[in-house]
Design an enzyme around this catalytic site. Structure first.
Site, PDB file in Angstrom:
ATOM      1  N   HIS A 297       0.827  -1.210   0.000  1.00 28.05           N
ATOM      2  CA  HIS A 297       0.000   0.000   0.000  1.00 28.05           C
ATOM      3  C   HIS A 297       0.863   1.263   0.000  1.00 28.05           C
ATOM      4  O   HIS A 297       0.500   2.269  -0.619  1.00 28.05           O
ATOM      5  CB  HIS A 297      -0.954  -0.003   1.196  1.00 28.05           C
ATOM      6  CG  HIS A 297      -1.847  -1.209   1.229  1.00 28.05           C
ATOM      7  ND1 HIS A 297      -2.511  -1.620   2.351  1.00 28.05           N
ATOM      8  CD2 HIS A 297      -2.170  -2.114   0.254  1.00 28.05           C
ATOM      9  CE1 HIS A 297      -3.211  -2.711   2.075  1.00 28.05           C
ATOM     10  NE2 HIS A 297      -3.008  -3.037   0.815  1.00 28.05           N
TER      11      HIS A 297
ATOM     12  N   ASP B  73      -3.392  -2.670  -5.011  1.00 34.10           N
ATOM     13  CA  ASP B  73      -2.341  -3.651  -4.710  1.00 34.10           C
ATOM     14  C   ASP B  73      -1.417  -3.850  -5.919  1.00 34.10           C
ATOM     15  O   ASP B  73      -0.195  -3.927  -5.780  1.00 34.10           O
ATOM     16  CB  ASP B  73      -2.956  -5.009  -4.343  1.00 34.10           C
ATOM     17  CG  ASP B  73      -3.413  -5.084  -2.894  1.00 34.10           C
ATOM     18  OD1 ASP B  73      -2.966  -4.262  -2.064  1.00 34.10           O
ATOM     19  OD2 ASP B  73      -4.215  -5.993  -2.581  1.00 34.10           O
TER      20      ASP B  73
ATOM     21  N   HIS C 206      -9.462  -1.966  -4.630  1.00 30.36           N
ATOM     22  CA  HIS C 206      -8.332  -2.280  -3.755  1.00 30.36           C
ATOM     23  C   HIS C 206      -7.344  -3.222  -4.448  1.00 30.36           C
ATOM     24  O   HIS C 206      -6.135  -3.069  -4.298  1.00 30.36           O
ATOM     25  CB  HIS C 206      -8.775  -2.877  -2.421  1.00 30.36           C
ATOM     26  CG  HIS C 206      -7.594  -3.112  -1.527  1.00 30.36           C
ATOM     27  ND1 HIS C 206      -7.030  -2.112  -0.764  1.00 30.36           N
ATOM     28  CD2 HIS C 206      -6.804  -4.196  -1.355  1.00 30.36           C
ATOM     29  CE1 HIS C 206      -5.965  -2.585  -0.142  1.00 30.36           C
ATOM     30  NE2 HIS C 206      -5.804  -3.853  -0.490  1.00 30.36           N
TER      31      HIS C 206
ATOM     32  N   HIS D 180      -0.894 -10.811  -4.948  1.00 29.80           N
ATOM     33  CA  HIS D 180       0.539 -10.539  -4.782  1.00 29.80           C
ATOM     34  C   HIS D 180       1.413 -11.620  -5.415  1.00 29.80           C
ATOM     35  O   HIS D 180       2.450 -11.327  -5.984  1.00 29.80           O
ATOM     36  CB  HIS D 180       0.870 -10.421  -3.298  1.00 29.80           C
ATOM     37  CG  HIS D 180       0.047  -9.388  -2.591  1.00 29.80           C
ATOM     38  ND1 HIS D 180      -0.026  -8.082  -3.020  1.00 29.80           N
ATOM     39  CD2 HIS D 180      -0.754  -9.468  -1.504  1.00 29.80           C
ATOM     40  CE1 HIS D 180      -0.829  -7.407  -2.222  1.00 29.80           C
ATOM     41  NE2 HIS D 180      -1.285  -8.220  -1.294  1.00 29.80           N
TER      42      HIS D 180
HETATM   43 ZN    ZN Z   1      -3.897  -4.648  -0.218  1.00 30.23          ZN
END
Ligand code: ZN
Length: 343
Positions: free
Chosen positions: A119, A282, A278, A305
């Site tokens: 973030h 990311d 969101h 991720h």
């Molecule tokens: Zn996140």
């Protein structure tokens, strides 16, 4: 949330405070306004700034300090709670864990690690900060608002300085795609300008369902459309994480908690499609672990991720996938700098 950004010995606005109309833009009064090709020059913070906050998983309070750094430093982390900790780069090749968040570690000493960097990395990417030293007093960044808004506020309070060294931007030259389970994929494609992103996701929880969000990255759009969109978690998952000692700093203030068709946060969502937004946030953070800003189109489907990191590793495994965009020629740069001095 305990966040009091300070710089220059003065206390800035608290992050929790209602944001006044006069919050300084990224180019604060200490910084010359950027003009034309100055966009091609590297930047750093104009002032150091720091705050305190709760780490998401350990639940402990950590100090976070961001400091200006010279050209070609890049984004580097340092563990201020460990004496003599060297700094280490926020690079895709130094990412050691992507299961719950993006975790970076020092190559020479893997015990020196910092979790949940994505973030802050997203805020730095959006604010076009090329060089900064990030000191944190624990193994995890503070979660703050569970998004990038608080980090962006810190960066804007610190201001941005333009340095006299050309910026190197990565251009993606051909489609590169990595795939995960259940149809998940992440892909980078060539693009004419900047970084554009499109994210789609599909969750069993009806409160999330199928969502898509797409955006061209620029600071203003990032601030207005995604920076405040919080991380999210299933109620069952958060109960499991807390049973094994994780997510201790998680709360309804810094995460959206979903239970089937219900959202457990009393105030609900901050905006429609907060979940997809969101995920896009990311990706903006994870892609900045390329070490440079990027000219590309990013497409992610059910990605996270792990796939974001795998994508960067795949891109940089073959020199035919990318190049540095030829930046400002020395002649143009000299002209630009002369104009800047005269301004
Ligand atoms: Zn996140």
């Amino acid at each position: 949330m305990q966040v009091t950004p300070t710089h220059g010995g003065n206390t800035a606005h608290g992050v929790d405070a209602k944001r006044p109309e006069t919050v300084p833009g990224i180019d604060g009064s200490t910084t010359r306004p950027e003009r034309g090709s100055l966009k091609n020059l590297q930047t750093t913070l104009a002032n150091p700034i720091h705050c305190q906050g709760i780490a998401l998983h350990s639940g402990v309070t950590v100090d976070l300090a961001l400091s200006p750094a010279p050209a070609n430093t890049g984004i580097r982390f340092q563990r201020s709670d460990i004496a003599g900790s060297p700094s280490f780069p926020a690079l895709y090749s130094h990412i050691v864990d992507t299961r719950l968040s993006t975790v970076v570690a020092c190559e020479a000493d893997p015990n020196l690690r910092v979790a949940t960097i994505e973030h802050l990395m997203a805020a730095l990417n959006a604010c076009e900060i090329d060089n900064v030293l990030i000191a944190v007093s624990g193994p995890e960044l503070p979660v703050l608002d569970g998004a990038s808004d608080a980090f962006m506020f810190l960066i804007r309070c610190a201001g941005r300085n333009t340095l006299e060294t050309p910026r190197q931007v990565i251009e993606i030259l051909r489609n590169v795609r990595v795939e995960g389970e259940n149809g998940a994929f992440a892909e980078l494609r060539p693009a004419q300008r900047g970084l554009s992103l499109a994210i789609s996701l599909s969750f069993a929880a009806q409160a999330i369902g199928n969502q898509r969000y797409a955006m061209q990255l620029d600071e203003q759009r990032f601030a207005e459309e995604v920076a405040f969109c919080r991380t999210f978690v299933n109620r069952q998952d958060i109960e499991y994480l807390q049973s094994i000692g994780l997510a201790r700093g998680g709360s309804l203030e810094n995460a959206v908690v979903v239970d089937g068709e219900n959202i457990l946060n009393p105030a609900g969502l901050k905006i429609e499609r907060e979940f997809a937004r969101h995920k896009l946030l990311d990706a903006i953070g994870d892609l900045y672990c390329a070490g440079h800003r990027m000219q590309a189109g990013f497409i992610g489907h059910k990605s996270g991720h792990t796939l974001n990191n795998k994508l960067l590793r795949t891109v940089f495994s073959d020199a035919a996938n990318w190049r540095f965009i030829p930046t400002t020629s020395p002649r143009t740069l000299t002209k630009t700098l002369r104009a800047r001095v005269a301004a």
